[in-house]
Enzyme design. Structure first.
Site, short mmCIF file in Angstrom:
data_model
loop_
_atom_site.label_atom_id
_atom_site.label_comp_id
_atom_site.label_asym_id
_atom_site.label_seq_id
_atom_site.Cartn_x
_atom_site.Cartn_y
_atom_site.Cartn_z
N GLU A 1 0.90 -1.04 -0.03
CA GLU A 1 0.10 -0.03 -0.08
C GLU A 1 0.89 1.25 -0.06
O GLU A 1 1.78 1.47 0.88
CB GLU A 1 -0.84 0.11 1.16
CG GLU A 1 -1.62 -1.22 1.64
CD GLU A 1 -2.97 -1.36 0.83
OE1 GLU A 1 -3.30 -0.18 0.36
OE2 GLU A 1 -3.41 -2.34 0.44
N CYS B 1 -1.58 8.88 3.87
CA CYS B 1 -1.72 8.63 2.45
C CYS B 1 -3.13 8.94 1.82
O CYS B 1 -3.20 9.25 0.84
CB CYS B 1 -1.33 7.11 2.20
SG CYS B 1 -2.35 6.03 3.01
#
Ligand code: FDA
Length: 966
Positions: free
Chosen positions: A716, A750
């Protein structure tokens, strides 16, 4: 209104249209939006209206006239509830009321106050309003019915005020700071009102603001200059379960103060909002859930007020004839003089009741809002909801002409009936015992949660500076080197230090994990899930303590830290249940052949986690691997080894067998390659930067000697996430959502918004408002609940972000840079920065910065905006603020992101509700906290058995499915 009330779907669509109308520009836009909104509910419209809509041209003379008529219609609707837009209109409205022997209380409908400039402007308008009304009031002839009661003369000028309009950072998480800031702006208003003989009543807003509003009310009235002022009041909402206690406390306080205050008793105008927020957060509803309960409580509180009328002067605000009649009767029973109870109603509502009460010699005051339609929209929608609600007295009494016996029925009788009915209903809707439910976030508007957090912060502060060795195979392992963990808010404070694993320890940890795999892989899924549930339980118990560690170690604000702990709890509960679901083998048998499909674990997993969700992500990746039957080497980020050590403690306390999870803090460059490249590692689950993620992919693709498998890599990575704002957007909401998404936790998520793409027609006004609002955002150390933006994680991050800002100055206009003041030397702070006017290809609009830096771009239309949004190598989160159903639909289809959010902030995904993860260079396309996630940690296996023996095939149902897995 009648059509709308019969059709709930139509009502929702038309109210939404009314909401967006003031923002629409041009005839085309009005007709287009109306069509979009009523399109899905066309069949419910009267035939004539439907026909008009079918043949209506969007442009030209007819289109223009139609748009005009529509605006006029909505304007008329608004004028029914909002008396005037300017002072002349206000004078006319209140003087008309006075001629009808009705008193007034004037309210300035307010826009959402998002910046300090807006709060100041609101205060100024209030001051002017008081001055002008008082000047004008000199000429009003005194009417004994409305200008006197048995105590003497009453203020002719009466105003109502919402406190949240006076401070842009109004937040119950910081009651002391909020009170101080609000009082600062309230004092001049009170001073002027007191000097000019006007009365000020504080309105009550949503439940989260209630306690702080009451606190401000008491604190300011204890100040010397106001301690004997009597022309002041506050609202109590009878639909709140707390209201009886609040009223009791108010009366005790008023006795102590020695001067009475007014209390306006209402049922409450935010019922839909309160129940929705409570459901979304899994919080107990603060409001009663049946209407008769609110009605009955209203009557109880009326009795209380009348019993204490000498300290709490009663104003009964209702349009419900039963509630009003009860108050009249209760006053009569107590032999109170006429006028000792005031009745209040809203402008434009229940006009039939006023003359009746006036005729009975009662004093009636009309709550009279003034202002423009756009800022008044929230008020208008509340009134429309109230008038059309199934539960409303007005609807039942004046529109549906319900029989008197029903309208005037004692609410207590209705409650008894309801209790039986709802007990039956509940029995049918209880959640399944194994159903997953998100862990509720802490409600910091409650004193208990704030006190628990303060206490945890103090307790943890006493434990700072301890050391945390590695844990391999259940043993504490000391190392020569150390990793020092530093508080980013106060960079001279050491949070603790952990061991620093070297290559040998990394190898040892993998070997131990491999040994432990033999036992863990055959531990039944239920058993593994049970241990994870115990982990969740322990984290629940240690919730505030763990959050406090995050505050110190990673500079997370209270709410952010609390949400991170809740998410970690969710992962343990969710993945355990998921594995139980997946552990049931799938059978596809045919005569003479048994087919079974089931999952087996892979082996040793290495989890490499970032510092920004220091508990949730590490715990999420690790618990997924564990639930699936793999063993784990946990490598936390260098910046957050202490929280990871706490997680290790949790695993141990929950009874995880030795070696199944190992705690291996270390420096990525030193031990990363040894872990990733180890031939016995089967899975690498990584969350972090793109550069490291891609490097891990590359290394893991090698097959060194001794490796007998292909490694599974779950990465990720970052994002360059965009929020599109179109011309139909609610600008208040859009600005608020962009600020929260871009600057919450200093942009170090993020999922954070780093680009805002705004359609040209509203670009400049959006940018101006955004800058103004960002100026009001408080920067400060994470332990201070008033700070929204804390520090960035370390010196290196700070330097990197500063370099990106410098580069940005060369390619864009710097629209805003926050000043840090004295914080600059205290910790690693960077204020919010907003750039505008860059090309979409500029590095500031392309590269992930991971800090509080936002690029605002202009797009000529939605197509271009989507093109810009999609024009980066990332695809993680994204959003749109729009009230155009067609635009929303297009963005749903065309915006290439893993998580798309519509009309809300783009951060804060919840396990199960919003499984999270991106694609392109943001990640491999899997979703943490979703139904596919565990599959990556598992290998599916198919077993086929021929059960035919010498022509004899046993019946399949008689054959036990057998235990799946290994
Ligand atoms: P009615 O008897 O029809 O009651 C409707 C009310 O019942 C709803 O508004 C809700 O409170 C409650 N209700 C509906 N469904 C329910 C359910 N399923 N379970 C439990 N309760 C349910 N409001 C506010 O919140 N803050 C304020 O400051 C003010 N200020 C104010 C000033 C003045 C002068 C007036 C007249 C009104 C207010 N109000 C208010 C608005 C007030 O809360 C609103 O008008 C009333 O709730 C309407 O109540 P009635 O008694 O008129 O109607």
């Amino acid at each position: 209104m009648e059509v709308v009330m019969r059709e709930p779907g139509l009502k929702a669509q038309l109210f939404r249209f009314v909401d967006v109308l003031p923002a629409l520009d041009g005839a085309h836009s009005v007709t287009d939006h109306l069509r979009q909104y009523v399109g899905p509910v066309r069949g419910k419209l009267p035939r004539l209206i439907n026909g008009v809509l079918n043949y209506l041209p969007e442009d030209g003379w007819v289109g223009e006239r139609f748009a005009e008529v529509t605006r006029w219609g909505v304007g008329r609707l608004a004028r029914q509830f909002i008396a005037a837009t300017d002072m002349r209109g206000v004078f006319a409205a209140v003087e008309k009321l006075r001629r009808k022997r009705l008193a007034f209380t004037l309210d300035l409908v307010g826009e959402a106050v998002l910046s300090e400039a807006e709060a100041s402007a609101y205060q100024q308008r209030y001051l002017e309003l008081i001055a002008q009304l008082c000047d004008r009031g000199v000429d009003w002839k005194t009417d004994p019915l409305i200008d006197h009661d048995h105590h003497g003369p009453l203020a002719k000028v009466n105003l109502s005020l919402k406190l949240s309009s006076l401070y842009s950072q109004f937040d119950p998480i910081d009651p002391a700071g909020t009170s101080a800031a609000v009082r600062e702006r309230l004092r001049p208003i009170f001073r002027l009102a007191k000097a000019r003989g006007a009365l000020v009543n504080l309105d009550m807003e949503q439940y989260a603001f209630k306690n702080v509003t009451l606190r401000i009310f008491r604190e300011i009235l204890e100040e010397e200059e106001f301690c004997d002022w009597r022309d002041v009041g506050v609202v109590v909402q009878a639909y709140l379960r707390d209201s009886e206690r609040d009223l009791w406390e108010l009366s005790e306080w008023a006795v102590g103060r020695g001067s009475p205050v007014w209390v306006r008793l209402v049922k409450g105008a935010y019922w839909d909002y309160e129940t929705t927020i409570a459901q979304q957060n899994d919080w107990p509803a603060p409001v009663f859930t049946s209407k008769p309960q609110s009605d009955a409580n209203f009557e109880r509180l009326t009795d209380f007020l009348l019993d204490h009328h000498d300290v709490l002067r009663p104003a009964i605000a209702s349009h419900n004839v039963r509630s009003i009649a009860h108050a009249l009767a209760a006053a009569r029973v107590r032999n109170l003089p006429t006028g000792s109870v005031e009745f209040q109603m809203l402008y434009g509502m229940a006009d039939e009741i006023h003359p009746a009460l006036v005729e009975m010699g009662q004093r009636v005051r009309i709550y009279t809002p003034m202002g423009e339609l756009l800022p008044g929209m929230a008020y208008l929608v509340r009134r429309l909801l109230e008038n059309t609600s199934n539960e409303s007295f007005l609807r039942a009494g004046f529109l549906e002409h319900a029989p008197e016996e029903q309208l005037l029925m004692n609410p207590m009788e209705l409650i008894e009936r309801d209790t039986v009915a709802s007990a039956r209903k509940l029995a049918g809707t209880l959640p399944a015992p194994d159903g997953f439910v998100n862990e509720p976030l802490s409600d910091f508007s409650r004193e208990s949660a704030r006190a628990a957090m303060h206490q945890a912060l103090e307790q943890v502060a006493r434990q700072l500076g301890e050391t945390y060795p590695l844990v391999i195979g259940g043993k504490r392992v000391q190392t020569g080197g150390r990793i020092e963990s530093i508080n980013p808010s106060h960079c001279r404070q050491i949070v603790g230090s952990s061991g620093r694993a070297g290559v040998d320890q990394a190898r040892a940890a993998v070997e131990i994990a491999k040994e432990a795999f033999a036992g863990w892989r055959v531990t039944p899924a239920q058993h593994r899930a049970a241990i994870l549930s115990r982990c969740a339980e322990i984290m629940r118990r240690r919730r505030f303590e763990l959050a406090a560690w995050e505050v110190y170690e990673t500079g997370k604000q209270w709410r952010e830290a609390d949400a991170d702990v809740a998410e970690a709890i969710d992962y343990c509960e969710y993945y355990g249940r998921e594995m139980i679901r997946l552990s049931k083998p799938i059978r596809r048998d045919v005569a003479g052949e048994q087919n079974e499909y089931f999952y087996i674990p892979r082996g040793v997993a290495v989890t490499i986690a970032p510092w920004n969700f220091p508990l949730a992500i590490l715990c999420g990746m690790t618990s997924a691997a564990l639930a699936a039957g793999n063993t784990v080497v946990m490598k936390p980020a260098e910046q957050s080894p202490v929280i990871a050590a706490k997680l290790m403690e949790v695993f141990e306390q929950a009874g995880m067998p030795a070696g199944v999870v190992n705690y291996l803090p270390g420096v990525g460059e030193e031990i990363g390659p040894a872990l990733v490249g180890h031939p016995d590692v089967e899975i690498i689950a990584f969350t972090g930067s793109r550069a490291v993620g891609l490097e891990i992919q590359r290394q893991a693709a090698q097959t060194p000697a001794g490796q007998d498998h292909v490694k599974r890599v779950i990465t990720e990575m970052g994002g360059k996430n965009a929020i599109i704002v179109d011309e139909s957007a609610d600008l208040d909401e859009a600005v608020h959502g962009v600020v929260a998404s871009a600057f919450g936790y200093a942009g170090q998520k993020c999922s954070a918004c780093s680009r805002s793409i705004v359609l040209a027609s509203i670009h400049d006004s959006f940018l101006a408002r955004l800058v103004e609002v960002t100026k009001s955002v408080r920067i400060g150390p994470a332990e201070d609940p008033a700070a929204m933006v804390g520090p960035v994680i370390d010196q290196e991050a700070r330097d990197r972000i500063l370099r990106a800002i410098e580069k940005g100055k060369g390619e864009a206009d710097l629209a805003y840079a926050a000043d840090l003041g004295s914080l600059a030397n205290e910790g690693w702070y960077i204020g919010a920065h907003i750039f505008s006017g860059m090309r979409p290809t500029a590095s500031i609009a392309q590269e992930e910065i991971f800090g509080p830096v936002l690029a605002v771009m202009r797009a000529s239309d939605l197509g271009e905006a989507i093109g810009i949004a999609n024009g980066t190598p990332y695809a993680l989160t994204g959003g749109i603020y729009s009230r155009s159903p067609a635009n929303v639909e297009r963005v749903r289809r065309e915006m290439r992101v893993g998580n798309l959010y519509i009309n809300r902030k783009i951060t804060g995904a919840l396990v199960d509700r919003q499984p999270f993860g991106g694609f392109k260079l943001s990640g491999i396309g899997s979703k943490a906290g979703g139904p596919d996630y565990l599959l990556q940690f598992l290998i599916p296996k198919t077993v086929t058995e021929n059960t035919l023996r010498r022509g004899f095939a046993p019946e399949m149902s008689a054959v036990d499915a057998g235990a799946a897995g290994e």
